[in-house]
Design a protein around this motif. Structure first.
Motif, PDB file in Angstrom:
ATOM      1  N   UNK A  24     -17.931  -9.189  -3.863  1.00 28.71           N
ATOM      2  CA  UNK A  24     -18.150 -10.290  -4.783  1.00 28.71           C
ATOM      3  C   UNK A  24     -18.594  -9.722  -6.132  1.00 28.71           C
ATOM      4  N   UNK A  25     -18.179 -10.384  -7.201  1.00 32.50           N
ATOM      5  CA  UNK A  25     -18.577  -9.933  -8.526  1.00 32.50           C
ATOM      6  C   UNK A  25     -19.178 -11.094  -9.322  1.00 32.50           C
ATOM      7  N   UNK A  26     -19.713 -10.777 -10.478  1.00 32.91           N
ATOM      8  CA  UNK A  26     -20.411 -11.752 -11.311  1.00 32.91           C
ATOM      9  C   UNK A  26     -19.453 -12.829 -11.816  1.00 32.91           C
ATOM     10  N   UNK A  27     -18.226 -12.454 -12.141  1.00 36.03           N
ATOM     11  CA  UNK A  27     -17.252 -13.433 -12.620  1.00 36.03           C
ATOM     12  C   UNK A  27     -16.934 -14.475 -11.560  1.00 36.03           C
ATOM     13  N   UNK A  28     -16.774 -14.038 -10.320  1.00 41.07           N
ATOM     14  CA  UNK A  28     -16.499 -14.964  -9.229  1.00 41.07           C
ATOM     15  C   UNK A  28     -17.686 -15.903  -9.018  1.00 41.07           C
ATOM     16  N   UNK A  29     -18.888 -15.354  -9.028  1.00 45.30           N
ATOM     17  CA  UNK A  29     -20.082 -16.191  -8.878  1.00 45.30           C
ATOM     18  C   UNK A  29     -20.141 -17.230  -9.990  1.00 45.30           C
ATOM     19  N   UNK A  30     -19.884 -16.816 -11.222  1.00 45.63           N
ATOM     20  CA  UNK A  30     -19.914 -17.734 -12.364  1.00 45.63           C
ATOM     21  C   UNK A  30     -18.918 -18.877 -12.187  1.00 45.63           C
ATOM     22  N   UNK A  31     -17.721 -18.543 -11.775  1.00 41.27           N
ATOM     23  CA  UNK A  31     -16.688 -19.563 -11.576  1.00 41.27           C
ATOM     24  C   UNK A  31     -17.082 -20.547 -10.481  1.00 41.27           C
ATOM     25  N   UNK A  32     -17.619 -20.033  -9.380  1.00 37.80           N
ATOM     26  CA  UNK A  32     -18.008 -20.908  -8.277  1.00 37.80           C
ATOM     27  C   UNK A  32     -19.160 -21.825  -8.680  1.00 37.80           C
ATOM     28  N   UNK A  33     -20.170 -21.271  -9.325  1.00 41.98           N
ATOM     29  CA  UNK A  33     -21.321 -22.077  -9.744  1.00 41.98           C
ATOM     30  C   UNK A  33     -20.871 -23.134 -10.748  1.00 41.98           C
ATOM     31  N   UNK A  34     -20.050 -22.738 -11.693  1.00 41.70           N
ATOM     32  CA  UNK A  34     -19.565 -23.670 -12.718  1.00 41.70           C
ATOM     33  C   UNK A  34     -18.821 -24.833 -12.074  1.00 41.70           C
ATOM     34  N   UNK A  35     -17.966 -24.535 -11.126  1.00 41.44           N
ATOM     35  CA  UNK A  35     -17.197 -25.582 -10.455  1.00 41.44           C
ATOM     36  C   UNK A  35     -18.095 -26.503  -9.630  1.00 41.44           C
ATOM     37  N   UNK A  36     -19.051 -25.919  -8.912  1.00 42.32           N
ATOM     38  CA  UNK A  36     -19.936 -26.720  -8.071  1.00 42.32           C
ATOM     39  C   UNK A  36     -20.924 -27.557  -8.884  1.00 42.32           C
ATOM     40  N   UNK A  37     -21.396 -27.038 -10.005  1.00 43.52           N
ATOM     41  CA  UNK A  37     -22.380 -27.755 -10.822  1.00 43.52           C
ATOM     42  C   UNK A  37     -21.775 -28.997 -11.466  1.00 43.52           C
ATOM     43  N   UNK A  38     -20.473 -29.011 -11.675  1.00 47.71           N
ATOM     44  CA  UNK A  38     -19.835 -30.188 -12.263  1.00 47.71           C
ATOM     45  C   UNK A  38     -20.018 -31.426 -11.391  1.00 47.71           C
ATOM     46  N   UNK A  39     -20.059 -31.243 -10.074  1.00 49.73           N
ATOM     47  CA  UNK A  39     -20.178 -32.375  -9.151  1.00 49.73           C
ATOM     48  C   UNK A  39     -21.534 -32.480  -8.471  1.00 49.73           C
ATOM     49  N   UNK A  40     -22.371 -31.471  -8.612  1.00 48.12           N
ATOM     50  CA  UNK A  40     -23.657 -31.446  -7.912  1.00 48.12           C
ATOM     51  C   UNK A  40     -24.768 -31.105  -8.897  1.00 48.12           C
ATOM     52  N   UNK A  41     -25.949 -31.611  -8.630  1.00 46.74           N
ATOM     53  CA  UNK A  41     -27.077 -31.351  -9.526  1.00 46.74           C
ATOM     54  C   UNK A  41     -27.781 -30.034  -9.231  1.00 46.74           C
ATOM     55  N   UNK A  42     -27.528 -29.466  -8.059  1.00 43.51           N
ATOM     56  CA  UNK A  42     -28.198 -28.219  -7.701  1.00 43.51           C
ATOM     57  C   UNK A  42     -27.270 -27.350  -6.866  1.00 43.51           C
ATOM     58  N   UNK A  43     -27.232 -26.052  -7.200  1.00 46.61           N
ATOM     59  CA  UNK A  43     -26.447 -25.080  -6.438  1.00 46.61           C
ATOM     60  C   UNK A  43     -27.334 -23.869  -6.196  1.00 46.61           C
TER      61      UNK A  43
END
Length: 118
Positions: free
Chosen positions: A1-20
């Motif tokens: 796993x790398x930082x770019x992948x983490x960023x993409x996942x968090x960004x996508x999840x935060x759009x629909x959720x208030x906490x990740x």
């Protein structure tokens, strides 16, 4: 796993959720900042969502489940991968004090070891 992948996942999840949650490190929290008037009162600034990072936040399984489903691994394996990556991030924060999350922002470490998001 790398930082770019983490960023993409968090960004996508935060759009629909208030906490990740990032297991073993803390959680990204999106809060609504209400609308305000400008200094002179002629302009209304619209509400927006502000992203912050909190250590000690109650964990959730959103990131683990998202990683597991997108990479065809068991949730337990996804959790181990995320915990290992979070440990690496924490080590990087201790040495360099800043970790850049592309497209999202930066995690910074204070002198007292606290972690905050910019």
């Amino acid at each position: 796993m790398d930082v770019e992948l983490l960023s993409k996942m968090v960004k996508e999840l935060v759009l629909d959720n208030d906490k990740v949650s990032l297991p073993g490190l803390g959680a990204f929290v999106a809060e609504v900042v209400p609308s305000t008037f400008s200094d002179r009162g002629y302009t209304i600034n619209p509400p927006y969502r502000k992203l912050s990072f909190r250590t000690g936040a109650e964990p959730d399984t959103l990131l683990r489940d998202f990683y597991a489903s997108n990479n065809d691994v068991a949730p337990e394996m996804a959790l181990r991968i995320l915990e290992t990556f979070a440990g690496d991030l924490k080590s990087a924060l201790e040495t360099s004090r800043v970790v850049n999350l592309p497209g999202l922002g930066r995690l910074r470490s204070g002198r007292d070891g606290s972690i905050f998001f910019v």
